[in-house]
Design a protein around this motif. Structure first.
Motif, PDB file in Angstrom:
ATOM      1  N   LYS A 323       1.339  -1.272  -0.057  1.00 38.42           N
ATOM      2  CA  LYS A 323      -0.004   0.265  -0.211  1.00 38.42           C
ATOM      3  C   LYS A 323       0.861   1.053  -0.248  1.00 38.42           C
ATOM      4  CE  LYS A 323      -5.018   1.309   2.059  1.00 38.42           C
ATOM      5  NZ  LYS A 323      -3.613   2.976   2.324  1.00 38.42           N
ATOM      6  N   GLN A 324       2.331   0.842   1.099  1.00 38.87           N
ATOM      7  CA  GLN A 324       2.895   2.015   1.073  1.00 38.87           C
ATOM      8  C   GLN A 324       2.716   2.430  -0.217  1.00 38.87           C
ATOM      9  OE1 GLN A 324       5.353   1.625   3.681  1.00 38.87           O
ATOM     10  NE2 GLN A 324       3.697   1.786   5.886  1.00 38.87           N
ATOM     11  N   GLN A 325       4.467   2.076  -0.937  1.00 35.72           N
ATOM     12  CA  GLN A 325       4.603   1.678  -2.243  1.00 35.72           C
ATOM     13  C   GLN A 325       3.746   1.968  -3.282  1.00 35.72           C
ATOM     14  OE1 GLN A 325       5.510  -2.609  -2.314  1.00 35.72           O
ATOM     15  NE2 GLN A 325       8.050  -2.211  -1.507  1.00 35.72           N
ATOM     16  N   ILE A 326       2.831   2.386  -3.790  1.00 37.21           N
ATOM     17  CA  ILE A 326       1.587   2.160  -4.015  1.00 37.21           C
ATOM     18  C   ILE A 326       1.024   3.659  -4.157  1.00 37.21           C
ATOM     19  CG2 ILE A 326      -1.037   1.594  -5.190  1.00 37.21           C
ATOM     20  CD1 ILE A 326      -0.733  -0.861  -4.752  1.00 37.21           C
ATOM     21  N   GLN A 327       0.979   3.923  -3.134  1.00 31.55           N
ATOM     22  CA  GLN A 327       0.502   5.440  -2.896  1.00 31.55           C
ATOM     23  C   GLN A 327       2.302   6.764  -3.024  1.00 31.55           C
ATOM     24  OE1 GLN A 327       0.146   5.084   1.045  1.00 31.55           O
ATOM     25  NE2 GLN A 327      -1.986   5.077   1.316  1.00 31.55           N
ATOM     26  N   LEU A 328       3.382   5.942  -3.490  1.00 25.66           N
ATOM     27  CA  LEU A 328       4.179   6.126  -3.146  1.00 25.66           C
ATOM     28  C   LEU A 328       3.939   6.441  -4.768  1.00 25.66           C
ATOM     29  CD1 LEU A 328       7.387   7.974  -2.413  1.00 25.66           C
ATOM     30  CD2 LEU A 328       8.264   5.493  -3.365  1.00 25.66           C
ATOM     31  N   VAL A 329       4.384   5.728  -5.698  1.00 30.92           N
ATOM     32  CA  VAL A 329       3.935   5.457  -6.987  1.00 30.92           C
ATOM     33  C   VAL A 329       3.267   6.335  -7.353  1.00 30.92           C
ATOM     34  CG1 VAL A 329       3.806   4.200  -9.535  1.00 30.92           C
ATOM     35  CG2 VAL A 329       4.668   3.072  -7.344  1.00 30.92           C
ATOM     36  N   ARG A 330       1.902   6.044  -6.900  1.00 33.28           N
ATOM     37  CA  ARG A 330       0.408   7.920  -7.468  1.00 33.28           C
ATOM     38  C   ARG A 330       1.658   9.144  -6.836  1.00 33.28           C
ATOM     39  NH1 ARG A 330      -4.202   4.188  -4.562  1.00 33.28           N
ATOM     40  NH2 ARG A 330      -4.110   3.285  -6.807  1.00 33.28           N
ATOM     41  N   ALA A 331       1.950   9.445  -5.407  1.00 29.43           N
ATOM     42  CA  ALA A 331       2.271  10.756  -5.602  1.00 29.43           C
ATOM     43  C   ALA A 331       3.349  10.976  -6.785  1.00 29.43           C
ATOM     44  CB  ALA A 331       2.851  10.015  -3.681  1.00 29.43           C
ATOM     45  N   GLU A 332       4.194  10.517  -6.805  1.00 30.90           N
ATOM     46  CA  GLU A 332       5.431  11.103  -7.687  1.00 30.90           C
ATOM     47  C   GLU A 332       4.928  10.951  -9.232  1.00 30.90           C
ATOM     48  OE1 GLU A 332       8.144  11.636  -6.933  1.00 30.90           O
ATOM     49  OE2 GLU A 332       8.569  11.066  -4.818  1.00 30.90           O
ATOM     50  N   THR A 333       3.992   9.966  -9.808  1.00 31.45           N
ATOM     51  CA  THR A 333       2.789  10.231 -10.446  1.00 31.45           C
ATOM     52  C   THR A 333       2.483  11.235 -10.820  1.00 31.45           C
ATOM     53  OG1 THR A 333       3.576   7.768 -11.200  1.00 31.45           O
ATOM     54  CG2 THR A 333       1.600   9.269 -13.088  1.00 31.45           C
ATOM     55  N   GLU A 334       1.608  11.328 -10.126  1.00 34.83           N
ATOM     56  CA  GLU A 334       1.364  12.944  -9.632  1.00 34.83           C
ATOM     57  C   GLU A 334       2.023  14.142  -9.922  1.00 34.83           C
ATOM     58  OE1 GLU A 334      -1.272  12.496  -6.805  1.00 34.83           O
ATOM     59  OE2 GLU A 334      -2.628  10.986  -7.251  1.00 34.83           O
ATOM     60  N   LYS A 335       2.936  14.497  -9.471  1.00 29.19           N
ATOM     61  CA  LYS A 335       3.856  14.881  -9.138  1.00 29.19           C
ATOM     62  C   LYS A 335       4.346  15.486 -10.621  1.00 29.19           C
ATOM     63  CE  LYS A 335       8.191  16.486  -6.212  1.00 29.19           C
ATOM     64  NZ  LYS A 335       9.132  16.314  -5.687  1.00 29.19           N
ATOM     65  N   LYS A 336       4.537  14.564 -11.180  1.00 30.53           N
ATOM     66  CA  LYS A 336       5.217  14.807 -12.873  1.00 30.53           C
ATOM     67  C   LYS A 336       4.289  15.216 -13.997  1.00 30.53           C
ATOM     68  CE  LYS A 336       7.793  11.393 -15.943  1.00 30.53           C
ATOM     69  NZ  LYS A 336       8.194  10.631 -16.054  1.00 30.53           N
ATOM     70  N   GLN A 337       3.382  14.642 -13.144  1.00 28.01           N
ATOM     71  CA  GLN A 337       2.407  15.303 -13.762  1.00 28.01           C
ATOM     72  C   GLN A 337       2.213  17.074 -14.063  1.00 28.01           C
ATOM     73  OE1 GLN A 337      -1.125  11.988 -13.418  1.00 28.01           O
ATOM     74  NE2 GLN A 337      -0.768  11.052 -14.765  1.00 28.01           N
TER      75      GLN A 337
END
Length: 344
Positions: A323-337
């Protein structure tokens, strides 16, 4: 001329035999990860051939069967080890981990295969009783209810009991006699109550659950799935009274009997906030429960296990890490977008 043809033929055979094999298999699931001191640590997420990247301090790989392996990087060099596949570590025939807030699936193994639920189905019995009866309402005990097999609290058909005590007996002590007594007082018969349970299960999102008993004791046609149990428990834990009751390790009834919670996870596993165990020969070990750590909550359901407590520990640890890893991916992806959007 014939010798030349034979030589050419053997030359091609040797080339084929000793040529490198076509790169497939593991590369699709576990890409080779390399980094230098000049490179930024990156997160690589790959699932079914697709991948995304973002700047972070971890490398994550999603396997085709849903397992995650993570490698932490420091100065561009791998320092951690792959998280072993959870499927190899659990004996449960069916299992699921879901996000308690969103209901999203975090991990699943045969999660939609119908099986006997055993006493986990008592979460329906307890919740319906909470909504149908007042705490001090009088509960009569039939001879049939008193003769239910263990586990039980040995109710006396010559006495009456308070509804609150019977609900606690169901949710904590997994009492079969209390389950049937409640069912008969609410619906007139256990059969009618089981039909009520099935209807409530449907309304609460459990589409593959059919109840034949209030106890979960093995019955023809009775079934549930790991996904349904997780969905039901996620729903009932939104009720403050249900969540309060099932969280207690021990409780003393109004007539003096001490009831001990069968859910050993409450004192064995960090973050346990409530759960229901079950066992029959047909179902084997079953479990459904919720765990909270920080701001994260997950629900875990297990069916057909031979090592339930070990399975549960593995699934809980895995669930929070993923769950933490998925949240990390989403946060970084949103930041990049967002960054790309501002540039455009």
């Amino acid at each position: 001329m014939n010798r030349l043809r034979v030589s050419v033929f053997f030359f091609f055979i040797i080339c084929i035999l000793f040529s490198p094999a076509h790169p497939v298999s593991h590369a699709a699931q576990i890409p080779v990860l390399t980094a230098t001191a000049k490179q930024k640590p990156a997160i690589a997420v790959r699932s079914a051939g697709k991948s995304i990247s973002a700047s972070t301090s971890q490398i994550i790989t999603l396997g085709r069967k849903g397992d995650i392996r993570a490698v932490k990087t420091r100065a561009g060099r791998a320092t951690g080890s792959y998280l072993p596949s959870i499927r190899k570590k659990i004996s449960a025939r069916s299992a699921i981990v879901i996000d308690a807030r969103t209901g999203d699936t975090i991990f699943a193994k045969n999660a939609d295969v119908p099986r006997q639920p055993a006493s986990t189905i008592k979460i329906l019995t307890g919740m319906i009783a909470l909504k149908s009866l007042k705490e001090k309402e009088t509960i009569k005990v039939s001879q049939r209810a008193s003769r239910m097999p263990r586990s039980k609290i040995y109710l006396d058909p010559r006495k009456t009991y308070q509804a609150s005590d019977m609900i606690d007996a169901v949710l904590l002590a997994s009492a079969n006699d209390a389950s049937v007594a409640l069912a008969e007082n609410i619906a007139g018969s256990e059969k009618e109550f089981a039909e009520m349970m099935t209807l409530r299960a449907r309304l609460w999102g459990a589409k593959n659950t059919v109840c034949r008993t209030a106890t979960g004791l093995t019955a023809r046609g009775q079934q549930s799935t790991a996904r349904d149990l997780a969905q039901l428990f996620r729903h009932v834990m939104q009720d403050e009274e249900f969540a309060r009751r099932i969280n207690r390790t021990k409780v003393r009834t109004s007539y003096g009997q001490v009831l001990t919670n069968h859910n050993k996870a409450l004192w064995r596993i960090k973050g346990a906030v409530g759960g229901k165990t079950g066992y029959t020969n047909a179902a084997r070990q079953t479990y459904v429960g919720m765990f909270t750590r920080g701001s994260d909550s997950i629900v875990v359901a297990i069916m057909g296990s031979e090592t339930m407590w070990d399975d549960l520990k593995h699934l809980v640890e895995y669930g929070f890490k993923r769950k933490q890893q998925i949240q990390l991916v989403r946060a970084e992806t949103e930041k990049k977008q967002k960054k790309e959007a501002t540039l455009n």
